[in-house]
Enzyme design. Sequence first.
Site, PDB file in Angstrom:
ATOM      1  N   PRO A   1      -0.202  63.474 -30.144  1.00  0.00           N
ATOM      2  CA  PRO A   1       1.226  63.761 -30.350  1.00  0.00           C
ATOM      3  C   PRO A   1       2.004  63.640 -29.042  1.00  0.00           C
ATOM      4  CG  PRO A   1      -0.121  65.359 -31.506  1.00  0.00           C
ATOM      5  CD  PRO A   1      -1.057  64.556 -30.667  1.00  0.00           C
ATOM      6  N   GLU A   2       3.166  62.998 -29.132  1.00  0.00           N
ATOM      7  CA  GLU A   2       4.010  62.813 -27.964  1.00  0.00           C
ATOM      8  C   GLU A   2       5.258  63.690 -28.110  1.00  0.00           C
ATOM      9  OE1 GLU A   2       4.478  58.606 -27.060  1.00  0.00           O
ATOM     10  OE2 GLU A   2       2.566  58.157 -28.031  1.00  0.00           O
TER      11      GLU A   2
END
Length: 287
Positions: free
Chosen positions: A2-3
């Site tokens: 996840p960014e």
Amino acid sequence: MPELPEVETVCRGLRDTVVGRAIRSVAVNAPPSSIVVSRSFGSRSFGQVLRTRTIEGVDRRGKNIFIRLSGEITLWVHLKMTGHFFYLDCSRPVGKHDLVVIGFVPDGSGDPVCDLRFNDYRRFGRLRLFTNGELFDQEGLRDLGPEPLEISGEDFAARARRSRRAVKAALLDQSFLAGVGNIYADEALYAARIHPLRLTSSISRAKLIELHGHIVRLLNLAIKSMGTSVDSYSGVNGEAGHFQRYLKAYDREGEPCERCGSAITRKKIGARSAHFCPRCQRPGQPR
């Protein structure tokens, strides 16, 4: 992994569900490597430190989640590859990948009693407890670069031109810019028509400012779309993100470029992959 947009979506979900709630119980089924408790808490365990505290806020810095607790304590969470937070009815069976289950004091609203579960089937995620005063002295936080949605285009360009390295590597370096990873680096470079191996020092100031504008635009659109779900990511409510429908380069190896029709290429750069159009993003262009 996840960014920034996915982590921001998780933070917003946590703010909507658990802020103001008092913790009643903590069940831990995580490997020792997943849990860190500061020496400031002496011999108290993770659960002992958390129990009876109230969740006062949720913040984000880069890809890191900070759950602020009463008593000047922060639960610092990094989701890594497959970590998730789910807010679920406590009557639902606890799964084998629910590594931490936090139960709350009923709020008297009459709504179903729910708990917060940290689920991670690959078990790479990290949950760490520190006092607020020592938190940002920790490795992984003290050297974080600026937030991409806060730094100006001029400052971004100046930082980039001070180094001589591949632009894709720079964007992935969390000490250069905090929160961008493979997905949004590939998409921003595609939008700016910059080859991922171009040296930052060789790209003009104007082009770097343009690149920063694409990063900001794409991150904001991805936040609005609740992130990108190309693997297992979902929000606190279990809903997948929608930004994958806008992807132009990432995860599109072999598919035609929407601008020129050339096949999108995937190339290994160090330990990571880059997706780009070999025609629109030539190594010697643009200035």
